[in-house]
Design a protein around this motif. Sequence first.
Motif: not given
Length: 191
Positions: A12-14, A148-152, A185-189
């Motif tokens: 997993x990512x986290x 790191x932002x997505x993990x957080x 939102x910044x990770x959404x395609x």
Amino acid sequence: MRLTLVTEPSEPAIGVDDVKAVLSLHHGDHDAMIEGLIGAVTRYLDGPGGILGRAIVNQVWRLELESWPDRIVLPVEPVASIEITWFDAEDVEQTLGSEAFEIIESGPAARPVVAWNAGVTLPGLGARMFPVRVAITAGAADGASVDDGLRQAMSLLAAYWYENRGAVSAGQAQEIPFGISAMLARYRVML
């Protein structure tokens, strides 16, 4: 067209400790529940069907097509590699050389596209319903390589679901807090 997950992410990512840090939780009584929440957050966000529309940690998807298209829009990203195979008239699987195509990253508002290189003649296909297969390896190399932002944001969402186990909490009528939604939102395609 048919899309199938062939190989799930190996990690997993986290982890549980990431979520416990957000919660300031120092015991292991609920580790199994937190692990389940991490899985739920991952399934909610990950892959072409997740709300992010992208692969988070390295995974393999198989895209099957009925014929050779003019170009192939890849339904998952970020793309690490692809392999294109097809079944010939004798129903033998063959591999298309990487010199026949290139992957064009179309920018943040569009999916990556496989474009055929100039002068390429695509081979004849057999009678199978889906004779063209594209194996897409996508996502970060491992959990530690995820932004790191997505993990957080994932840790915060798992912690939020831990603290708010009902469908709606007193005084809140939202599935995901606005702050976490803004982070995601910044990770959404965007299609």
